[in-house]
Write a protein that holds these residues in place. Structure first.
Motif, PDB file in Angstrom:
ATOM      1  N   THR B   4      22.889  70.321  31.300  1.00  0.00           N
ATOM      2  CA  THR B   4      21.745  71.271  30.628  1.00  0.00           C
ATOM      3  C   THR B   4      22.454  71.637  29.337  1.00  0.00           C
ATOM      4  OG1 THR B   4      21.011  71.847  32.547  1.00  0.00           O
ATOM      5  CG2 THR B   4      20.372  73.525  30.834  1.00  0.00           C
ATOM      6  N   GLN B   5      21.792  71.675  28.097  1.00  0.00           N
ATOM      7  CA  GLN B   5      22.613  72.149  27.047  1.00  0.00           C
ATOM      8  C   GLN B   5      22.590  73.898  27.095  1.00  0.00           C
ATOM      9  OE1 GLN B   5      23.684  70.006  24.406  1.00  0.00           O
ATOM     10  NE2 GLN B   5      24.756  71.990  23.459  1.00  0.00           N
ATOM     11  N   LEU B   6      23.689  74.356  27.058  1.00  0.00           N
ATOM     12  CA  LEU B   6      23.759  75.724  27.062  1.00  0.00           C
ATOM     13  C   LEU B   6      24.017  76.334  25.841  1.00  0.00           C
ATOM     14  CD1 LEU B   6      25.882  76.542  30.510  1.00  0.00           C
ATOM     15  CD2 LEU B   6      23.400  76.805  29.937  1.00  0.00           C
ATOM     16  N   THR B   7      23.640  77.762  25.390  1.00  0.00           N
ATOM     17  CA  THR B   7      23.509  78.348  24.388  1.00  0.00           C
ATOM     18  C   THR B   7      24.261  79.617  24.697  1.00  0.00           C
ATOM     19  OG1 THR B   7      21.486  77.512  23.363  1.00  0.00           O
ATOM     20  CG2 THR B   7      22.535  79.425  22.268  1.00  0.00           C
ATOM     21  N   SER B   8      25.447  79.899  24.037  1.00  0.00           N
ATOM     22  CA  SER B   8      26.053  81.032  24.408  1.00  0.00           C
ATOM     23  C   SER B   8      25.411  82.461  23.767  1.00  0.00           C
ATOM     24  CB  SER B   8      27.653  81.019  24.006  1.00  0.00           C
ATOM     25  OG  SER B   8      27.776  81.166  22.488  1.00  0.00           O
ATOM     26  N   VAL B   9      25.533  83.831  24.299  1.00  0.00           N
ATOM     27  CA  VAL B   9      24.952  84.606  23.627  1.00  0.00           C
ATOM     28  C   VAL B   9      25.333  84.946  22.278  1.00  0.00           C
ATOM     29  CG1 VAL B   9      24.872  87.285  23.852  1.00  0.00           C
ATOM     30  CG2 VAL B   9      24.871  86.080  26.045  1.00  0.00           C
ATOM     31  N   ALA B  10      26.635  84.577  22.001  1.00  0.00           N
ATOM     32  CA  ALA B  10      27.064  84.784  20.617  1.00  0.00           C
ATOM     33  C   ALA B  10      26.402  83.753  19.672  1.00  0.00           C
ATOM     34  CB  ALA B  10      28.483  84.403  20.322  1.00  0.00           C
ATOM     35  N   ASP B  11      25.556  82.712  20.168  1.00  0.00           N
ATOM     36  CA  ASP B  11      25.044  81.928  19.190  1.00  0.00           C
ATOM     37  C   ASP B  11      23.518  81.846  19.126  1.00  0.00           C
ATOM     38  OD1 ASP B  11      27.407  80.564  18.431  1.00  0.00           O
ATOM     39  OD2 ASP B  11      27.382  79.027  20.126  1.00  0.00           O
ATOM     40  N   ASN B  49      27.244  91.904  20.841  1.00  0.00           N
ATOM     41  CA  ASN B  49      26.972  90.666  21.434  1.00  0.00           C
ATOM     42  C   ASN B  49      26.446  90.901  22.755  1.00  0.00           C
ATOM     43  OD1 ASN B  49      27.849  88.698  19.752  1.00  0.00           O
ATOM     44  ND2 ASN B  49      29.830  88.639  20.394  1.00  0.00           N
ATOM     45  N   SER B  50      25.392  91.661  22.797  1.00  0.00           N
ATOM     46  CA  SER B  50      24.577  92.181  24.172  1.00  0.00           C
ATOM     47  C   SER B  50      23.515  90.935  24.066  1.00  0.00           C
ATOM     48  CB  SER B  50      23.891  93.328  24.282  1.00  0.00           C
ATOM     49  OG  SER B  50      23.338  93.550  22.849  1.00  0.00           O
ATOM     50  N   LEU B  51      23.097  90.444  25.205  1.00  0.00           N
ATOM     51  CA  LEU B  51      22.125  89.818  25.494  1.00  0.00           C
ATOM     52  C   LEU B  51      20.559  90.693  25.701  1.00  0.00           C
ATOM     53  CD1 LEU B  51      20.732  87.115  26.347  1.00  0.00           C
ATOM     54  CD2 LEU B  51      21.088  87.477  28.436  1.00  0.00           C
ATOM     55  N   VAL B  52      19.591  90.408  24.775  1.00  0.00           N
ATOM     56  CA  VAL B  52      18.432  91.247  24.699  1.00  0.00           C
ATOM     57  C   VAL B  52      17.355  90.510  25.258  1.00  0.00           C
ATOM     58  CG1 VAL B  52      16.975  92.808  23.411  1.00  0.00           C
ATOM     59  CG2 VAL B  52      19.460  92.687  22.848  1.00  0.00           C
ATOM     60  N   VAL B  53      16.874  90.973  26.279  1.00  0.00           N
ATOM     61  CA  VAL B  53      15.681  90.305  27.161  1.00  0.00           C
ATOM     62  C   VAL B  53      14.379  90.811  26.697  1.00  0.00           C
ATOM     63  CG1 VAL B  53      15.035  89.187  29.277  1.00  0.00           C
ATOM     64  CG2 VAL B  53      17.479  89.645  28.584  1.00  0.00           C
ATOM     65  N   GLY B 327      19.240  78.218  30.322  1.00  0.00           N
ATOM     66  CA  GLY B 327      19.909  77.655  28.997  1.00  0.00           C
ATOM     67  C   GLY B 327      20.885  78.543  28.493  1.00  0.00           C
ATOM     68  N   VAL B 328      20.954  79.778  28.786  1.00  0.00           N
ATOM     69  CA  VAL B 328      21.746  80.658  28.274  1.00  0.00           C
ATOM     70  C   VAL B 328      23.065  81.038  28.824  1.00  0.00           C
ATOM     71  CG1 VAL B 328      22.156  83.143  27.128  1.00  0.00           C
ATOM     72  CG2 VAL B 328      19.807  82.003  27.085  1.00  0.00           C
ATOM     73  N   SER B 329      24.151  80.885  28.203  1.00  0.00           N
ATOM     74  CA  SER B 329      25.400  81.076  29.115  1.00  0.00           C
ATOM     75  C   SER B 329      26.138  82.584  28.722  1.00  0.00           C
ATOM     76  CB  SER B 329      26.512  80.114  28.443  1.00  0.00           C
ATOM     77  OG  SER B 329      27.617  80.606  28.883  1.00  0.00           O
ATOM     78  N   VAL B 330      26.043  83.217  29.694  1.00  0.00           N
ATOM     79  CA  VAL B 330      26.331  84.907  29.543  1.00  0.00           C
ATOM     80  C   VAL B 330      27.814  84.955  30.248  1.00  0.00           C
ATOM     81  CG1 VAL B 330      25.474  87.182  29.769  1.00  0.00           C
ATOM     82  CG2 VAL B 330      23.830  85.101  30.032  1.00  0.00           C
ATOM     83  N   PRO B 331      28.828  85.234  29.408  1.00  0.00           N
ATOM     84  CA  PRO B 331      29.868  85.430  30.053  1.00  0.00           C
ATOM     85  C   PRO B 331      30.185  86.848  30.705  1.00  0.00           C
ATOM     86  CG  PRO B 331      30.014  85.019  27.694  1.00  0.00           C
ATOM     87  CD  PRO B 331      28.768  85.264  28.083  1.00  0.00           C
ATOM     88  N   ALA B 332      31.158  86.920  31.581  1.00  0.00           N
ATOM     89  CA  ALA B 332      31.344  87.995  32.278  1.00  0.00           C
ATOM     90  C   ALA B 332      31.654  89.297  31.286  1.00  0.00           C
ATOM     91  CB  ALA B 332      32.600  88.019  33.294  1.00  0.00           C
ATOM     92  N   GLY B 333      31.197  90.266  31.594  1.00  0.00           N
ATOM     93  CA  GLY B 333      31.522  91.440  30.621  1.00  0.00           C
ATOM     94  C   GLY B 333      30.511  91.441  29.732  1.00  0.00           C
ATOM     95  N   THR B 334      29.451  90.880  29.545  1.00  0.00           N
ATOM     96  CA  THR B 334      28.482  90.871  28.352  1.00  0.00           C
ATOM     97  C   THR B 334      27.335  92.077  28.769  1.00  0.00           C
ATOM     98  OG1 THR B 334      28.698  88.552  28.134  1.00  0.00           O
ATOM     99  CG2 THR B 334      26.541  89.518  27.234  1.00  0.00           C
ATOM    100  N   PRO B 335      27.071  92.867  27.941  1.00  0.00           N
ATOM    101  CA  PRO B 335      25.923  93.929  28.255  1.00  0.00           C
ATOM    102  C   PRO B 335      24.275  93.044  28.249  1.00  0.00           C
ATOM    103  CG  PRO B 335      27.363  94.531  26.197  1.00  0.00           C
ATOM    104  CD  PRO B 335      27.828  93.171  26.659  1.00  0.00           C
ATOM    105  N   VAL B 336      23.796  93.403  29.234  1.00  0.00           N
ATOM    106  CA  VAL B 336      22.326  92.787  29.100  1.00  0.00           C
ATOM    107  C   VAL B 336      21.266  93.922  29.001  1.00  0.00           C
ATOM    108  CG1 VAL B 336      20.629  91.470  30.350  1.00  0.00           C
ATOM    109  CG2 VAL B 336      23.257  90.792  30.479  1.00  0.00           C
ATOM    110  N   VAL B 337      20.518  93.775  27.897  1.00  0.00           N
ATOM    111  CA  VAL B 337      19.517  94.819  27.724  1.00  0.00           C
ATOM    112  C   VAL B 337      18.070  94.273  28.092  1.00  0.00           C
ATOM    113  CG1 VAL B 337      18.821  96.313  26.080  1.00  0.00           C
ATOM    114  CG2 VAL B 337      21.096  95.744  25.580  1.00  0.00           C
ATOM    115  N   MET B 338      17.721  94.885  29.079  1.00  0.00           N
ATOM    116  CA  MET B 338      16.161  94.511  29.433  1.00  0.00           C
ATOM    117  C   MET B 338      15.440  95.386  28.720  1.00  0.00           C
ATOM    118  SD  MET B 338      17.463  93.344  33.119  1.00  0.00           S
ATOM    119  CE  MET B 338      18.695  94.674  33.134  1.00  0.00           C
TER     120      MET B 338
END
Lengths: 107, 429
Positions: B4-11, B49-53, B327-338
């Motif tokens: 599976t092609q993963l996209t990092s949060v930074a990308d 670099n938070s992940l916004v959902v 498909g998203v790679s979320v490293p430990a320590g990443t803020p995730v905003v729902m």
């Protein structure tokens, strides 16, 4: 896939072909069975997947842990000896034919 | 074998590739609607670099993922005092200024993670389960009637301050052993502490927030300690007894700090929920009459009102370990905003999602979060709202909006109107 019968409080039955390994709650949600909600997503944190399990199948189930017991004590519908949170029950092949009675309220 | 092609949060595409952060935070509901309509916006990169959902299914799934934990108090404090969201200069306050605010954060269950989180959360959940809160209903009904009487004597009512905020602070004051004067003081402090929801604050606003938080922790903490030591308060007795059984580092200091930190949402946010539910009901052409004709619809009014105007617009979590999701790679320590404001209006889940329908089948949205972090107070929020709406829609009560120019507060995580003037009258039908 064992067939499990979910029965709404008004008697409406729902036959569900459940996937072994998934939770009883997820089997109900996947088949849009009304009355099983699962607000918390399946970690025994809310009590909205409460149901009454067919007595004769109770010995097949893993016992409720302390956390599930605490949640069951506070659910709005009557708590009985066969009350369980369906999110805590993994479906097994020998559950074929099991009936699950849904309470009249979950919240 | 497939990979599976993963996209990092930074990308991931950044919010600001589509909309300025200033516009995004001015009205999250409008901005989320616009973003949902664009291609490739299910997952976005936010500040730090938070992940916004945005999507309902993703927000609910991630909320239930145990790898997403709470943001610890020291990081929340850093975000409140030093984080640069790009909207203005950051003024770092002196540590002594933030001592009370830090205490407020440290004693909250919402800043704890395993192994403390579950026993601490259970301590709060147990007394607030649906069956266990029924004993509070008569007091809430009495207080709602008292406030209808008070407001009916005025030409105009500031609904936020004179009904919703007063109702919830008086209610909790009674349950927790505070006096009416202390309830009024707490209500005033709530208005100051609501500054905590602003995305950026002026130094003056920060000073007001930190000062109010310190006073709040002292006032409520002391009152609760006294009420508990006086005895006879089952709610406090049970929580204090359960607190002694928790043997995990970082647990609340004592019953006073525990209550002050965690019942903030009771004193504050439940009032906003009531306000938003009533606003939505009164803004609809027929809802008031529908509820008068069928009082059982108060439940639909609560769920539909809080779905459309969820008090807390978003929740932020922190990945406790590396996570892969869709498909998203979320490293430990990443803020995730729902973004609940978006998830609750997702057209894949809610037909005609922006419309207000009391006939809509109740689908529990994501207003109160999810997973192990589902709000312990959500059952009380619903009960108090239903009791307030029942009192306000009684056959001998008239309630109406004053004016039609209502504005949502901007750049805040709290969905709250800048003002909600109404008239409340006793009538004979």
């Amino acid at each position: 896939m064992p067939e499990i019968r979910f029965i709404e409080a008004d008697g409406t039955p729902h036959r569900v072909e459940a996937v072994v390994g998934q939770s009883l709650k997820q089997a109900a949600l996947d088949h849009l069975v009304p009355g099983i909600i699962g607000d918390c997503g399946g970690c025994a944190s809310c009590g909205t997947c409460h149901a009454y399990i067919d007595e004769k199948y109770l010995p097949l189930l893993p016992p409720a842990d302390e956390n599930e017991e605490m949640i069951l004590e506070g659910v709005p519908a009557s708590r009985t000896s066969n009350s369980r949170l369906t999110c805590q029950i993994p479906v097994t092949a020998d559950m074929a034919g099991m009936e699950v009675q849904i309470p009249d309220t979950q919240f | 074998m497939s990979t599976t092609q993963l996209t990092s949060v930074a990308d991931l595409p950044a919010i600001e590739d589509f909309i300025t952060f200033d516009d995004f935070s001015r009205d999250f509901v409008e901005a989320a609607r616009e973003l949902r309509g664009r291609e490739g916006t299910d997952f976005l990169r936010g500040p730090m670099n938070s992940l916004v959902v945005l999507r309902n299914k993703d927000a609910r799934t991630l909320a239930a993922n145990p790898a997403l934990g709470n943001v610890p108090a020291d990081i929340v404090l850093w975000m409140a005092t030093e984080a640069d969201l790009g909207s203005g200069p950051v003024t770092k306050p002196d540590p002594e200024q933030t001592e009370g605010y830090g205490r407020f954060l440290r004693n909250q269950v919402f800043t704890t993670n395993p192994p403390l989180h579950q026993p601490y959360r259970n301590l709060l959940v147990r007394p607030l389960m649906p069956r266990n809160i029924l004993r509070f209903a008569p007091a809430a009904a009495r207080l709602a009637q008292e406030l209808v009487e008070e407001c009916a004597g005025r030409d105009q009512t500031d609904f936020s301050r004179e009904f919703a905020g007063r109702f919830v602070t008086r209610f909790w004051a009674e349950q927790l052993g505070l006096s009416r004067d202390q309830a009024a003081h707490v209500q005033h402090l709530m208005e100051e502490m609501s500054l905590t929801f602003l995305l950026t604050r002026t130094p003056e606003q920060s000073q007001r927030l930190f000062s109010a938080a310190a006073t709040y922790m002292d006032v409520v903490g002391e009152a609760v300690r006294k009420a508990w030591s006086d005895g006879g308060n089952a709610l406090l007795d049970n929580m204090a007894a359960e607190l002694t059984t928790i043997d995990v580092e970082g647990k609340p200091e004592d019953i006073g700090s525990l209550v002050a930190s965690n019942f903030f949402d009771g004193f504050h946010t439940i009032g906003v929920a009531i306000e938003n539910v009533v606003f939505r009901m009164l803004s609809d052409g027929t809802a008031l009459e529908q509820i008068r004709a069928d009082p059982a619809l108060v439940t639909s009014a609560f769920y539909e009102g809080t779905r459309l105007e969820s008090p807390l617009i978003l929740s932020q979590r922190l990945t406790l370990q590396d996570v892969e999701y869709n498909g998203v790679s979320v490293p430990a320590g990443t803020p995730v905003v729902m973004m609940w404001a978006s998830a609750n209006r997702d057209p894949e889940v809610f037909d005609d999602p922006d419309s207000y329908r009391l006939t809509r089948q109740i689908q529990h949205g994501a207003t109160f979060g999810g997973g192990a972090h589902l709000c312990p107070g959500r059952n009380v929020a619903r009960m108090l709202t239903e009791i307030a709406v029942t009192a306000l829609t009684a056959p001998d009560v008239d309630i109406a909006l004053v004016g039609d120019d209502h504005e949502w507060a901007a750049h805040t995580m709290m969905r709250q109107l800048t003002a909600l003037p109404v008239t409340i009258r006793r009538v004979h039908r």
